[in-house]
Design an enzyme around this catalytic site. Structure first.
Site, PDB file in Angstrom:
ATOM      1  N   GLY A 183     -15.108  42.557  28.799  1.00 32.69           N
ATOM      2  CA  GLY A 183     -13.842  43.795  29.646  1.00 32.69           C
ATOM      3  C   GLY A 183     -13.047  42.733  30.560  1.00 32.69           C
ATOM      4  O   GLY A 183     -12.563  42.397  30.347  1.00 32.69           O
ATOM      5  N   SER A 196     -14.154  29.901  38.408  1.00 34.20           N
ATOM      6  CA  SER A 196     -14.103  31.514  38.577  1.00 34.20           C
ATOM      7  C   SER A 196     -14.295  32.918  38.266  1.00 34.20           C
ATOM      8  O   SER A 196     -15.148  33.285  38.737  1.00 34.20           O
ATOM      9  CB  SER A 196     -12.412  31.635  38.110  1.00 34.20           C
ATOM     10  OG  SER A 196     -11.884  31.918  36.903  1.00 34.20           O
ATOM     11  N   TRP A 197     -14.755  32.820  37.110  1.00 30.26           N
ATOM     12  CA  TRP A 197     -15.557  34.129  36.477  1.00 30.26           C
ATOM     13  C   TRP A 197     -16.801  33.941  36.803  1.00 30.26           C
ATOM     14  O   TRP A 197     -18.168  34.489  37.266  1.00 30.26           O
ATOM     15  CB  TRP A 197     -15.044  34.281  35.177  1.00 30.26           C
ATOM     16  CG  TRP A 197     -15.617  35.136  34.254  1.00 30.26           C
ATOM     17  CD1 TRP A 197     -16.853  35.548  33.522  1.00 30.26           C
ATOM     18  CD2 TRP A 197     -16.268  36.677  34.931  1.00 30.26           C
ATOM     19  NE1 TRP A 197     -16.554  36.562  32.844  1.00 30.26           N
ATOM     20  CE2 TRP A 197     -16.881  37.695  33.693  1.00 30.26           C
ATOM     21  CE3 TRP A 197     -15.822  37.225  36.544  1.00 30.26           C
ATOM     22  CZ2 TRP A 197     -16.909  38.903  34.148  1.00 30.26           C
ATOM     23  CZ3 TRP A 197     -16.162  38.583  36.699  1.00 30.26           C
ATOM     24  CH2 TRP A 197     -16.949  39.397  35.649  1.00 30.26           C
ATOM     25  N   LYS A 200      -8.205  38.737  22.863  1.00 31.30           N
ATOM     26  CA  LYS A 200      -7.479  39.366  23.890  1.00 31.30           C
ATOM     27  C   LYS A 200      -6.810  38.680  24.573  1.00 31.30           C
ATOM     28  O   LYS A 200      -5.679  38.626  25.129  1.00 31.30           O
ATOM     29  CB  LYS A 200      -7.936  40.205  25.228  1.00 31.30           C
ATOM     30  CG  LYS A 200      -8.984  39.696  25.569  1.00 31.30           C
ATOM     31  CD  LYS A 200      -8.225  39.199  26.856  1.00 31.30           C
ATOM     32  CE  LYS A 200      -9.520  38.672  27.696  1.00 31.30           C
ATOM     33  NZ  LYS A 200      -9.464  37.998  29.425  1.00 31.30           N
TER      34      LYS A 200
END
Length: 346
Positions: free
Chosen positions: A147, A10-11, A202
């Site tokens: 980000g 996906s990324w 994260k």
């Protein structure tokens, strides 16, 4: 200029499309310029054929049109041939093995950019450190992008921002120009450590917030986990030499908020299913995409311990993911900790 993106998940797919759109913008602004060619490498011929023939990746973004100038190949040597910039978008735990096989085909003067957010098991290395070790590249040739970048939203060309980090500022600025599109705005940083740790941590905090969501807990709990998760992230990053303020920016707080608040986040969704009562094995079996925090959490916790950093949320996540602690037990353990000042350990 030729840019190879390795990894058609996906990324990887979305970022390759961002670069292709950025190249179009550059071409419009400077029609006499050299231009940029973008090629995406994927393992599955079916995905590669769909990108080339239909301008879409049906496995991740069915019906979403990709830039028609974006080409794809299942031959990694073809993708890397003559590439000035190599962008890596594979699971962090498989990077070392992949890089070793790709190394003979990566140009000696190429710049390598990581999109990955994890810490390697056993070695406790960040991705940039793995790249430097395997490829024997100097720091000015290694960069990371991180980000608040939920892939589906960027595939739909919704506005987004990111940080391009490299200790060599000139390299970061050069990449910033290559990645800036009408909807994707990159900033630069020389704090590679801070940007990488923010991206890796994260995922772990996203798992914890997802568990809270799955347990039916409210916004106070989730806000507390996000805020204390940021403090935990900052403690680790600073202990590794990062600048504290990096973690209040896009690669720290920005990425953390996006991951913890959105159902599009793989790690949050994974944690939510666990918190709702499913076993780890059940969640893994029904999860199609990699939730980096599940594996990286162990390495991150060990990294924290090695530097004397208190990491209670990460420790709870590791116990839930790898040591059969229930979400309810993890919550009790976290709340029973001794009281402390809000700011400690930095």
């Amino acid at each position: 200029m030729r840019i190879a993106v390795l990894g058609a998940g996906s990324w990887g797919t979305v970022f390759a499309n961002v670069i292709a759109d950025a190249a179009d913008l550059s071409r419009r602004e400077n029609p006499d310029g050299p231009g940029t060619e973008v090629v995406l490498w994927g393992r599955r011929p079916s995905v590669v054929d769909a990108i080339n023939d239909k301008n879409e990746n049906p496995d991740y973004f069915p019906g979403t049109a990709l830039n028609p100038r974006l080409g794809a190949t299942a031959d990694v040597t073809q993708a890397l041939a003559g590439a000035d910039v190599v962008v890596l978008a594979v699971p962090s735990q498989t990077l070392r093995e992949n890089l070793a096989s790709w190394r003979p085909h990566i140009a000696e003067d190429a710049v390598v950019v990581s999109l990955m957010k994890g810490v390697e098991l056993r070695t406790l290395m960040r991705v940039s450190q793995i790249i430097a070790e395997v490829l024997e590249f100097s720091e000015e040739r290694i960069a990371v992008v991180s980000g608040p970048n939920l892939a589906l939203e960027i595939a739909e060309r919704q506005p987004a921002t990111a940080v391009v980090a490299c200790p060599h500022e000139e390299t970061a600025i050069r990449l910033q120009g290559l990645f800036k599109s009408p909807y994707f705005r990159p900033y630069t940083s020389t704090d590679l450590v801070g940007v990488e740790i923010g991206g890796a941590m994260k995922n772990v905090i996203g798992l914890a917030v997802g568990v809270a969501e799955g347990m039916g807990l409210g916004d106070n709990t989730k806000a507390s986990l996000i805020t204390r998760g940021l403090a935990e992230t900052t403690r680790l990053a600073v202990a590794l030499g990062a600048g504290e303020h990096t973690l209040s920016g896009l690669a720290g707080m920005g990425d953390l908020v996006a991951t913890c608040s959105s159902p599009l986040s793989r790690n949050r969704t994974f944690g939510e299913k666990l918190g709702a009562g499913k076993t780890l094995e059940q969640v893994v079996a029904e999860t199609e995409q990699t939730a980096e925090g599940v594996k990286s959490s162990e390495a991150i916790l060990e990294l924290g311990w090695a530097h004397g950093v208190d990491m209670p949320i990460t420790e709870s996540v590791v116990k839930m993911m790898h040591h059969d602690m229930s979400p309810a037990e993890a919550l009790v353990s976290f709340m029973a900790r001794s009281t402390k000042p809000e700011r400690y350990g930095v």
